[in-house]
Write a protein that holds these residues in place. Structure first.
Motif, PDB file in Angstrom:
ATOM      1  N   MET A  48       0.802  -1.223   0.000  1.00  0.00           N
ATOM      2  CA  MET A  48       0.000   0.000   0.000  1.00  0.00           C
ATOM      3  C   MET A  48       0.836   1.275   0.000  1.00  0.00           C
ATOM      4  O   MET A  48       0.302   2.360  -0.231  1.00  0.00           O
ATOM      5  CB  MET A  48      -0.931   0.012   1.217  1.00  0.00           C
ATOM      6  CG  MET A  48      -1.967  -1.091   1.195  1.00  0.00           C
ATOM      7  SD  MET A  48      -2.936  -1.156   2.722  1.00  0.00           S
ATOM      8  CE  MET A  48      -3.718   0.442   2.708  1.00  0.00           C
ATOM      9  N   ILE A  49       2.152   1.170   0.209  1.00  0.00           N
ATOM     10  CA  ILE A  49       2.959   2.386   0.323  1.00  0.00           C
ATOM     11  C   ILE A  49       2.996   3.180  -0.971  1.00  0.00           C
ATOM     12  O   ILE A  49       3.254   4.378  -0.945  1.00  0.00           O
ATOM     13  CB  ILE A  49       4.382   2.115   0.842  1.00  0.00           C
ATOM     14  CG1 ILE A  49       5.215   1.296  -0.136  1.00  0.00           C
ATOM     15  CG2 ILE A  49       4.330   1.487   2.217  1.00  0.00           C
ATOM     16  CD1 ILE A  49       6.671   1.095   0.279  1.00  0.00           C
ATOM     17  N   GLU A  50       2.713   2.558  -2.080  1.00  0.00           N
ATOM     18  CA  GLU A  50       2.721   3.265  -3.361  1.00  0.00           C
ATOM     19  C   GLU A  50       1.475   4.108  -3.566  1.00  0.00           C
ATOM     20  O   GLU A  50       1.532   5.153  -4.183  1.00  0.00           O
ATOM     21  CB  GLU A  50       2.875   2.270  -4.519  1.00  0.00           C
ATOM     22  CG  GLU A  50       4.235   1.625  -4.591  1.00  0.00           C
ATOM     23  CD  GLU A  50       5.352   2.602  -4.921  1.00  0.00           C
ATOM     24  OE1 GLU A  50       5.139   3.526  -5.733  1.00  0.00           O
ATOM     25  OE2 GLU A  50       6.443   2.445  -4.339  1.00  0.00           O
ATOM     26  N   ASP A 106      13.509  -2.184   8.663  1.00  0.00           N
ATOM     27  CA  ASP A 106      14.255  -3.137   7.833  1.00  0.00           C
ATOM     28  C   ASP A 106      13.375  -3.712   6.718  1.00  0.00           C
ATOM     29  O   ASP A 106      13.816  -3.830   5.569  1.00  0.00           O
ATOM     30  CB  ASP A 106      14.823  -4.272   8.686  1.00  0.00           C
ATOM     31  CG  ASP A 106      15.875  -3.786   9.678  1.00  0.00           C
ATOM     32  OD1 ASP A 106      16.436  -2.680   9.499  1.00  0.00           O
ATOM     33  OD2 ASP A 106      16.127  -4.525  10.666  1.00  0.00           O
ATOM     34  N   ALA A 107      12.134  -4.046   7.047  1.00  0.00           N
ATOM     35  CA  ALA A 107      11.222  -4.585   6.035  1.00  0.00           C
ATOM     36  C   ALA A 107      10.854  -3.519   5.007  1.00  0.00           C
ATOM     37  O   ALA A 107      10.813  -3.792   3.802  1.00  0.00           O
ATOM     38  CB  ALA A 107       9.954  -5.136   6.697  1.00  0.00           C
ATOM     39  N   ALA A 108      10.620  -2.309   5.463  1.00  0.00           N
ATOM     40  CA  ALA A 108      10.214  -1.229   4.557  1.00  0.00           C
ATOM     41  C   ALA A 108      11.315  -0.878   3.569  1.00  0.00           C
ATOM     42  O   ALA A 108      11.038  -0.641   2.388  1.00  0.00           O
ATOM     43  CB  ALA A 108       9.795   0.001   5.350  1.00  0.00           C
ATOM     44  N   ILE A 109      12.549  -0.841   4.023  1.00  0.00           N
ATOM     45  CA  ILE A 109      13.646  -0.427   3.139  1.00  0.00           C
ATOM     46  C   ILE A 109      13.835  -1.427   2.001  1.00  0.00           C
ATOM     47  O   ILE A 109      14.319  -1.069   0.932  1.00  0.00           O
ATOM     48  CB  ILE A 109      14.952  -0.175   3.935  1.00  0.00           C
ATOM     49  CG1 ILE A 109      15.909   0.717   3.151  1.00  0.00           C
ATOM     50  CG2 ILE A 109      15.624  -1.477   4.314  1.00  0.00           C
ATOM     51  CD1 ILE A 109      15.431   2.119   2.937  1.00  0.00           C
ATOM     52  N   GLU A 110      13.423  -2.660   2.210  1.00  0.00           N
ATOM     53  CA  GLU A 110      13.542  -3.691   1.175  1.00  0.00           C
ATOM     54  C   GLU A 110      12.393  -3.649   0.165  1.00  0.00           C
ATOM     55  O   GLU A 110      12.488  -4.225  -0.909  1.00  0.00           O
ATOM     56  CB  GLU A 110      13.605  -5.085   1.822  1.00  0.00           C
ATOM     57  CG  GLU A 110      14.827  -5.303   2.689  1.00  0.00           C
ATOM     58  CD  GLU A 110      16.138  -5.190   1.914  1.00  0.00           C
ATOM     59  OE1 GLU A 110      16.205  -5.676   0.762  1.00  0.00           O
ATOM     60  OE2 GLU A 110      17.084  -4.602   2.471  1.00  0.00           O
ATOM     61  N   GLY A 113       9.880   1.212  -3.393  1.00  0.00           N
ATOM     62  CA  GLY A 113       9.449   2.510  -2.903  1.00  0.00           C
ATOM     63  C   GLY A 113       9.690   2.702  -1.425  1.00  0.00           C
ATOM     64  O   GLY A 113       9.270   3.705  -0.843  1.00  0.00           O
ATOM     65  N   GLY A 114      10.370   1.765  -0.790  1.00  0.00           N
ATOM     66  CA  GLY A 114      10.576   1.795   0.651  1.00  0.00           C
ATOM     67  C   GLY A 114      11.392   2.973   1.139  1.00  0.00           C
ATOM     68  O   GLY A 114      11.141   3.500   2.221  1.00  0.00           O
ATOM     69  N   LEU A 118       9.942   5.498   3.888  1.00  0.00           N
ATOM     70  CA  LEU A 118      10.544   5.688   5.208  1.00  0.00           C
ATOM     71  C   LEU A 118      10.875   7.149   5.472  1.00  0.00           C
ATOM     72  O   LEU A 118      10.621   7.659   6.569  1.00  0.00           O
ATOM     73  CB  LEU A 118      11.807   4.839   5.349  1.00  0.00           C
ATOM     74  CG  LEU A 118      11.582   3.377   5.682  1.00  0.00           C
ATOM     75  CD1 LEU A 118      12.905   2.613   5.637  1.00  0.00           C
ATOM     76  CD2 LEU A 118      10.934   3.225   7.044  1.00  0.00           C
ATOM     77  N   VAL A 119      11.431   7.813   4.484  1.00  0.00           N
ATOM     78  CA  VAL A 119      11.746   9.233   4.642  1.00  0.00           C
ATOM     79  C   VAL A 119      10.458  10.013   4.888  1.00  0.00           C
ATOM     80  O   VAL A 119      10.393  10.860   5.785  1.00  0.00           O
ATOM     81  CB  VAL A 119      12.506   9.758   3.401  1.00  0.00           C
ATOM     82  CG1 VAL A 119      12.631  11.273   3.435  1.00  0.00           C
ATOM     83  CG2 VAL A 119      13.885   9.103   3.294  1.00  0.00           C
TER      84      VAL A 119
END
Length: 180
Positions: A48-50, A106-110, A113-114, A118-119
């Motif tokens: 969903m981050i996109e 750690d999961a998000a950066i992978e 669009g992570g 995160l930023v």
């Protein structure tokens, strides 16, 4: 503080998402339970981050503490496609991450669009903790010590934020721990 159009829209959506999580249908505080549920489902929510990053960013509620406020304020005036939009590697050393949140980071950066997610999540939390507090103080015609460029007021700012956070939690029905 003026935001870029990206952060203007995102902060509004983030605030609305937090408002939705605050209470249940009977008006009782529900944020702790709802955030715990979202955090347990974090990896399933990552796609969903996109298209709805605010719905996932709330999982980082109270995950960060910030050591470079001016950097975060500058970030919020930029757009993800701009050359001056910071990447996670540039900001992670200027904030502290709660132990419980590190696996989520750690999961998000992978994820695809992570980095931008995160930023953006860190910026949203920064705004919630710092600039929303500053705006409330400005509106009440008190001097705004949060916009000073030096670090002389960081300890006082931290105490003020801690007290404000404790007061807010008490208003929401949470028990507070007296640090004295």
């Amino acid at each position: 503080m003026s935001f870029s159009p990206y952060f203007e829209e995102l902060t509004s959506a983030y605030s609305a998402e937090l408002d939705d999580l605050m209470t249940d249908s009977e008006g009782r505080s529900a944020i702790k339970k709802r955030l715990n549920e979202k955090r347990k489902q974090f990896e399933a929510l990552l796609p969903m981050i996109e298209f709805s990053p605010e719905m996932v960013a709330v999982t980082f509620y109270n995950a960060f503490s910030f050591h470079a406020p001016q950097m975060m304020r500058t970030l919020m005036r930029s757009e993800p496609d701009d050359d001056d939009f910071l990447v996670w590697e540039e900001i992670k050393d200027n904030l502290s991450i709660a132990d419980w949140a590190q696996p989520l980071v750690d999961a998000a950066i992978e994820a695809d669009g992570g980095d931008v997610f995160l930023v953006s999540s860190a910026a949203l939390e920064f705004h919630r903790l710092h600039d929303s507090h500053s705006a409330a103080k400005s509106a009440s015609a008190e001097p705004d010590e949060h916009d000073t460029e030096g670090d002389d007021n960081d300890e006082q700012e931290s105490d003020d934020l801690g007290e404000s956070g404790s007061n807010w939690l008490a208003e929401q029905g949470f028990e507070t721990i007296d640090a004295n």
